[in-house]
Scaffold this active site. Structure first.
Site, PDB file in Angstrom:
ATOM      1  N   SER A 124     -24.219 -42.836 -47.866  1.00  0.00           N
ATOM      2  CA  SER A 124     -23.769 -44.138 -48.366  1.00  0.00           C
ATOM      3  C   SER A 124     -24.824 -45.211 -48.153  1.00  0.00           C
ATOM      4  O   SER A 124     -25.625 -45.119 -47.219  1.00  0.00           O
ATOM      5  CB  SER A 124     -22.483 -44.530 -47.612  1.00  0.00           C
ATOM      6  N   TYR A 149     -18.128 -46.551 -39.602  1.00  0.00           N
ATOM      7  CA  TYR A 149     -18.214 -45.667 -40.777  1.00  0.00           C
ATOM      8  C   TYR A 149     -19.680 -45.480 -41.183  1.00  0.00           C
ATOM      9  O   TYR A 149     -20.156 -44.357 -41.327  1.00  0.00           O
ATOM     10  CB  TYR A 149     -17.420 -46.249 -41.954  1.00  0.00           C
ATOM     11  N   LYS A 153     -22.305 -41.983 -41.116  1.00  0.00           N
ATOM     12  CA  LYS A 153     -23.132 -41.462 -42.225  1.00  0.00           C
ATOM     13  C   LYS A 153     -24.598 -41.382 -41.769  1.00  0.00           C
ATOM     14  O   LYS A 153     -25.301 -40.411 -42.008  1.00  0.00           O
ATOM     15  CB  LYS A 153     -23.006 -42.358 -43.454  1.00  0.00           C
TER      16      LYS A 153
HETATM   17  C1  WQD Z   1     -17.556 -55.182 -52.885  1.00  0.00           C
HETATM   18  C2  WQD Z   1     -17.634 -56.699 -53.040  1.00  0.00           C
HETATM   19  C3  WQD Z   1     -16.704 -57.895 -51.179  1.00  0.00           C
HETATM   20  C4  WQD Z   1     -12.590 -56.544 -51.870  1.00  0.00           C
HETATM   21  C5  WQD Z   1     -17.921 -50.327 -49.313  1.00  0.00           C
HETATM   22  C6  WQD Z   1     -18.535 -49.410 -48.318  1.00  0.00           C
HETATM   23  C7  WQD Z   1     -19.471 -48.459 -49.026  1.00  0.00           C
HETATM   24  C8  WQD Z   1     -18.746 -47.734 -50.129  1.00  0.00           C
HETATM   25  C9  WQD Z   1     -18.162 -48.750 -51.096  1.00  0.00           C
HETATM   26  C10 WQD Z   1     -17.942 -45.661 -49.181  1.00  0.00           C
HETATM   27  C11 WQD Z   1     -18.025 -57.395 -51.746  1.00  0.00           C
HETATM   28  C12 WQD Z   1     -15.892 -58.164 -52.441  1.00  0.00           C
HETATM   29  C13 WQD Z   1     -13.963 -56.747 -51.931  1.00  0.00           C
HETATM   30  C14 WQD Z   1     -11.706 -57.630 -52.151  1.00  0.00           C
HETATM   31  C15 WQD Z   1     -13.598 -59.030 -52.575  1.00  0.00           C
HETATM   32  N1  WQD Z   1     -17.724 -46.923 -49.606  1.00  0.00           N
HETATM   33  N2  WQD Z   1     -14.440 -57.962 -52.289  1.00  0.00           N
HETATM   34  N3  WQD Z   1     -12.254 -58.831 -52.493  1.00  0.00           N
HETATM   35  O1  WQD Z   1     -18.061 -53.391 -49.060  1.00  0.00           O
HETATM   36  O2  WQD Z   1     -19.774 -53.206 -50.953  1.00  0.00           O
HETATM   37  O3  WQD Z   1     -18.911 -51.137 -49.894  1.00  0.00           O
HETATM   38  O4  WQD Z   1     -17.271 -49.591 -50.312  1.00  0.00           O
HETATM   39  O5  WQD Z   1     -18.958 -45.025 -49.245  1.00  0.00           O
HETATM   40  O6  WQD Z   1     -19.917 -47.534 -48.077  1.00  0.00           O
HETATM   41  O7  WQD Z   1     -19.279 -50.201 -47.420  1.00  0.00           O
HETATM   42  O8  WQD Z   1     -17.397 -52.483 -51.338  1.00  0.00           O
HETATM   43  O9  WQD Z   1     -15.541 -52.954 -52.862  1.00  0.00           O
HETATM   44  O10 WQD Z   1     -15.222 -53.433 -50.396  1.00  0.00           O
HETATM   45  O11 WQD Z   1     -16.726 -54.903 -51.758  1.00  0.00           O
HETATM   46  O12 WQD Z   1     -14.057 -60.126 -52.894  1.00  0.00           O
HETATM   47  O13 WQD Z   1     -10.446 -57.514 -52.096  1.00  0.00           O
HETATM   48  O14 WQD Z   1     -16.347 -57.197 -53.375  1.00  0.00           O
HETATM   49  O15 WQD Z   1     -16.854 -59.072 -50.415  1.00  0.00           O
HETATM   50  O16 WQD Z   1     -18.835 -58.508 -52.098  1.00  0.00           O
HETATM   51  P1  WQD Z   1     -18.573 -52.670 -50.256  1.00  0.00           P
HETATM   52  P2  WQD Z   1     -16.124 -53.419 -51.589  1.00  0.00           P
END
Ligand code: WQD
Length: 339
Positions: A124, A149, A153
């Site tokens: 990841s 997490y 990885k």
């Molecule tokens: C994306 C953007 C949030 C939710 C994670 C893991 C990564 C992978 C993908 C497993 C950010 C914003 C999010 C919400 C929001 N998973 N957001 N409201 O954190 O980039 O990555 O998931 O492998 O390893 O770290 O993904 O979708 O949580 O967030 O505004 O309800 O959306 O702040 O900018 P992230 P995400």
């Protein structure tokens, strides 16, 4: 010969199993259904038009793995199985270290005992240090993970690297995913988080279908064009095809470690993603800006040259397709796969 897919009932695993079968591979799937549903496997078999062996096991269980490797002639392993919720990992670090590390160790031991030496590891972008410059290359600094997490990885990559360096003859291809979104075009399989979605796309989709009242946008004061977080969102079917390319690459490798980013190479902000979803589906997403989520970084997107040069892989599907495919899945399955 077959490809052994751990976590093959999960979001990325199920999409990968379909692409493997489409490419002519036999597959064997193991899943403990702690974060997936049997219904997903049933639908994968229907979509792939082919049956395959499914074992409900804990991949940490070496004895259970031994049985599978004795029954089936495994040529390569794709290791998806693992706990993967960033927020949950902060609350339950020991569960994450035990599960994610022990499964990789048990699997590696079983592979050695059975003379299987090709593994594709589901890694990841969270292994990268938060303060790298963009785009992230495979040589960007890693470690300094902001959550357990991400550390699991990072540690599993190290475990597999040490197994390679110990002369096991392993080929270990570590695929660093950016942000997978979307669903199979049929609308029959897709992302179905067990509880309140951590990730943004399933949260958007559940808001669109009426399961959530509104989308919370975690901060609009980042140093980005519109102030919201920027990520590299790739279609899960592209990601699945990247795994098929990695299996083909591993088959002709004589051993070693290859670390490869799987992303689009483009950064998309939260507001751009929401707008893309609304444009692709015609469904308005109520939203409210709230404070930043702890641990979030402003910008994260991939350099994609290595995937292109080594695997001959690049993403093909657009953000609009990913939004439309997500909506088709969620609209057809408002409650996901159900109980
Ligand atoms: C994306 C953007 C949030 C939710 C994670 C893991 C990564 C992978 C993908 C497993 C950010 C914003 C999010 C919400 C929001 N998973 N957001 N409201 O954190 O980039 O990555 O998931 O492998 O390893 O770290 O993904 O979708 O949580 O967030 O505004 O309800 O959306 O702040 O900018 P992230 P995400």
């Amino acid at each position: 010969m077959a490809i052994f897919v751990t976590g093959g009932a999960g979001y990325i695993g199920s999409h990968t199993v379909i692409e493997l079968i489409k490419s002519g591979y036999d597959v064997v799937v193991a899943d403990n259904f702690s974060n997936s549903k049997r219904e997903a496997v049933k639908r994968v078999k229907e979509l792939a038009g082919k049956d395959f062996s499914l074992y409900e096991i804990d991949v940490c269980n070496g004895k259970a793995l031994d049985k599978i490797f004795t029954i089936h002639d495994i040529e390569c392993v794709i290791h998806f199985a693992g706990l993967k919720a960033v927020g949950e990992s902060v609350k339950k670090p020991l569960e994450y270290y035990k599960n994610n590390l022990n499964s990789t160790i048990a699997l590696s031991n079983t592979m050695i005992r059975h003379g299987v030496n090709k593994i594709i590891f589901s890694s990841s972008a969270t292994v990268y240090c938060p303060d790298n410059k963009m785009p992230l290359t495979e040589d960007s600094l890693t470690g300094g993970c902001t959550n357990p997490y991400g550390w699991t990885k990072y540690m599993c990559e190290q475990i597999l690297t040490d197994v390679v360096n110990a002369g096991s003859g392993f080929t270990a291809v570590m695929l660093r995913y950016f942000n997978p979104i979307g669903a199979h075009e049929s609308g029959k399989i897709g992302e179905d988080p067990q509880d309140i979605p951590n990730n943004i796309m399933p949260y958007i989709a559940q808001t669109a279908v009426g399961r959530r009242e509104f989308l919370k946008i975690f901060g609009d004061d980042y140093d980005t064009a519109d102030g919201t977080g920027v990520r590299d969102y790739l279609h899960v079917v592209d990601l699945a095809e990247g795994h098929v390319a990695a299996v083909k690459y591993a088959a002709q490798s004589s051993g070693g470690v290859d670390i490869i980013n799987l992303g689009t190479g483009n950064g998309v902000s939260v507001l751009e993603l929401v707008t893309a979803f609304e444009d692709a589906t015609g469904v308005k997403i109520p939203r409210e800006v709230v404070s930043r989520r702890p641990g979030d970084i402003a910008i994260c997107y991939a350099a994609t040259d290595k995937a292109k040069n080594l695997l001959g892989w690049e993403t093909k599907k657009t953000l609009k397709e990913a939004c439309a495919d997500t909506w088709r899945w969620q609209k057809n399955n408002p409650g996901g796969y159900g109980l």
